[in-house]
Design an enzyme around this catalytic site. Structure first.
Site, PDB file in Angstrom:
ATOM      1  N   HIS A  40       0.839  -1.203   0.000  1.00 53.95           N
ATOM      2  CA  HIS A  40       0.000   0.000   0.000  1.00 53.95           C
ATOM      3  C   HIS A  40       0.873   1.252   0.000  1.00 53.95           C
ATOM      4  CE1 HIS A  40      -3.443   2.565   1.469  1.00 53.95           C
ATOM      5  NE2 HIS A  40      -2.410   3.265   1.934  1.00 53.95           N
ATOM      6  N   GLU A  41       1.821   1.290   0.937  1.00 54.65           N
ATOM      7  CA  GLU A  41       2.683   2.473   1.024  1.00 54.65           C
ATOM      8  C   GLU A  41       3.582   2.605  -0.206  1.00 54.65           C
ATOM      9  OE1 GLU A  41       2.050   4.607   3.183  1.00 54.65           O
ATOM     10  OE2 GLU A  41       0.726   3.325   4.394  1.00 54.65           O
ATOM     11  N   HIS A  44       1.871   4.759  -2.820  1.00 50.93           N
ATOM     12  CA  HIS A  44       2.067   6.194  -2.573  1.00 50.93           C
ATOM     13  C   HIS A  44       3.495   6.605  -2.934  1.00 50.93           C
ATOM     14  CE1 HIS A  44      -1.768   6.516  -0.635  1.00 50.93           C
ATOM     15  NE2 HIS A  44      -1.435   5.811   0.437  1.00 50.93           N
TER      16      HIS A  44
END
Length: 467
Positions: A40-41, A44
């Site tokens: 997920h990170e 980003h």
């Protein structure tokens, strides 16, 4: 067990094996969760770097740092509490807008303090690299990329589970055929030999509205345990497809009093059977205590394990998304019951919300079940991880600050505001001052932490189990 072997030692070995398998299941889920958070990170991080933003930190977990290493301008690390993660992008909050009121209030002082902490990260060399200075669409992509990665993992895990590993399915093979019809919610002592009312309550034979339960339509039609339904009213059924039994249920429920033509396979031979569902009080679904009147035949299906065709993935995933959205919407109304289960000893709702600790515990229980094969345990683990990633995707896209969806909504609002200003011939108002939403962010964070703490306590003192 060989001659001279001790039963007690054998039981201790089985118990030890169960404990080790439980630990393995918990660890496997924890590793999968850490990977999901990191991925997920990474979504980003990749797009932030792609658009030239400076990212000084990439962390998986919260709390004290367990391990970290700096590469280039970014510190990568793992923290002690594996319940989330973050990347720190410089300049998430813009400077104060011109004309902002300087009148001192507690709220304005709080916003100014938050804004100052954010801008302290900005170096003179960061001109053009801060988050707020980037075009609105780049900020939308950066903030959407994290949840999108969770969606990618959810689809991938579900697809692998369905097509390569296999999944538990409700088959069209008949497991049991009750001899008579008892309505949902019938008296616990009611049997086929006891007179009951239409509502299933015990009564005295001979009184009005009191009679022995009627023979089930399935038994009357000659259906037997082990029969496999291969067609209903001419529509073929794949016995181990994940949605075949749902099709059977729907056909029966909407046909009280209407004959249904069933094609069954028994001992390798195919035969046709006609059965007429009767109107009966049934549960709305397997997880509900609510009842309704619908067609009833009187068969229950056997559970199987099978791989599905690739063509089944979209419809299966759509079904899971629909169920997940429904569960998320129900969370507020289920919190009171969760509180009572955590602190007042009330029985835990098996369909209520469950935290990461509870899901990890269930993973451990599944690994320790001797009746599950290795493939079934792997399927269960992948399904858990797929479900968690789907929930992360849906939850993070809620348009509430400080969630990713809140940042996306802020950028879209900024674009809409700039468009309206341009149409009216006014100057661009500039970046949306997301610092003004900090009070909302703290309320949301407080509610989230409160729910997380409540789930943690409930998962420890009154857990949901596979039993």
């Amino acid at each position: 067990m060989g001659p001279g072997a001790r039963p007690g030692r054998h039981r201790r070995r089985l118990k030890l094996s169960g404990i080790l398998l439980t630990i393995l299941g918990i660890v496997a889920f924890a590793v999968g969760m850490l990977f999901s958070i990191g991925f997920h990170e990474a979504g980003h991080f990749y797009w932030a770097r792609r658009y030239g933003m400076r990212v000084p930190q990439f962390m998986v977990g919260f709390g004290p740092t367990v391990f970290s290493r700096r590469r280039g301008e970014t510190e990568y690390g793992i923290k002690a509490i594996p319940l989330g993660g973050y990347i720190r992008i410089v300049g998430m909050i813009p400077p104060a807008e011109e004309g902002e009121s300087k009148r001192a209030t507690r709220m304005r002082g709080f916003i100014a303090e938050v804004r100052g902490q954010s801008l302290n990260d900005v170096r003179p060399s960061d001109a053009g690299r801060v988050f707020y200075a980037k075009p609105w669409w780049q900020r939308v992509i950066v903030m959407f990329a994290g949840p999108l990665n969770n969606l990618v993992l959810a689809v991938l895990f579900f697809a692998i589970t369905l097509t390569a590993v296999g999944t538990s399915v409700v088959t069209t093979t008949i497991d049991t055929v009750p001899a008579c019809v008892l309505p949902a919610g019938a008296d616990k002592d009611a049997t086929c030999d006891t007179p009951v009312t239409s509502g299933g309550q015990l009564c005295e034979a001979g009184t009005q509205g009191c009679a022995l339960p009627a023979q089930s339509p399935a038994a009357a039609a000659g259906l037997r345990p082990g029969d496999t339904l291969v067609a209903i009213d001419g529509d073929p059924l794949e016995p181990k497809a994940f949605d075949s039994w749902t099709a059977v249920q729907e056909a029966i429920r909407k046909s009280p009093g209407t004959p249904l033509d069933l094609t069954i396979k028994r001992n390798g031979a195919t035969r046709d059977v006609t059965v007429t569902p009767i109107a009966n009080t049934v549960y709305v679904d397997a997880q509900s205590s609510e009842t309704t009147t619908a067609g009833y035949v009187g068969v229950s299906p056997a559970i199987g394990f099978a791989r599905q065709d690739w063509s089944a993935v979209p419809s299966y995933f759509g079904m899971v998304v629909s169920n997940s959205v429904e569960k998320l919407v129900q969370i507020p109304e289920r919190v009171p019951q969760l509180f009572r289960a955590a602190f007042l000893g009330e029985k835990r709702d098996p369909n209520g919300p469950i935290g990461v600790v509870g899901v990890g515990r269930i993973s451990g229980e599944a690994f320790a079940l001797p009746k599950l094969s290795g493939l079934e345990k792997l399927s269960f683990l992948l399904s858990l991880l797929a479900g968690v990633n789907l929930v992360l995707f849906l939850f993070n896209l809620l348009p509430i600050y400080p969630l990713d969806g809140g940042h996306v909504a802020g950028a879209l609002y900024e674009k809409a505001r700039a468009t309206v200003a341009r149409v009216r011939g006014r100057p661009d108002p500039g970046p949306f001052d997301i610092a003004r939403l900090m009070p909302v962010a703290y309320v949301v964070a407080g509610l989230f932490l409160g729910l997380s703490a409540l789930l943690f306590i409930a998962d420890i003192v009154n857990p949901i189990t596979l039993n």
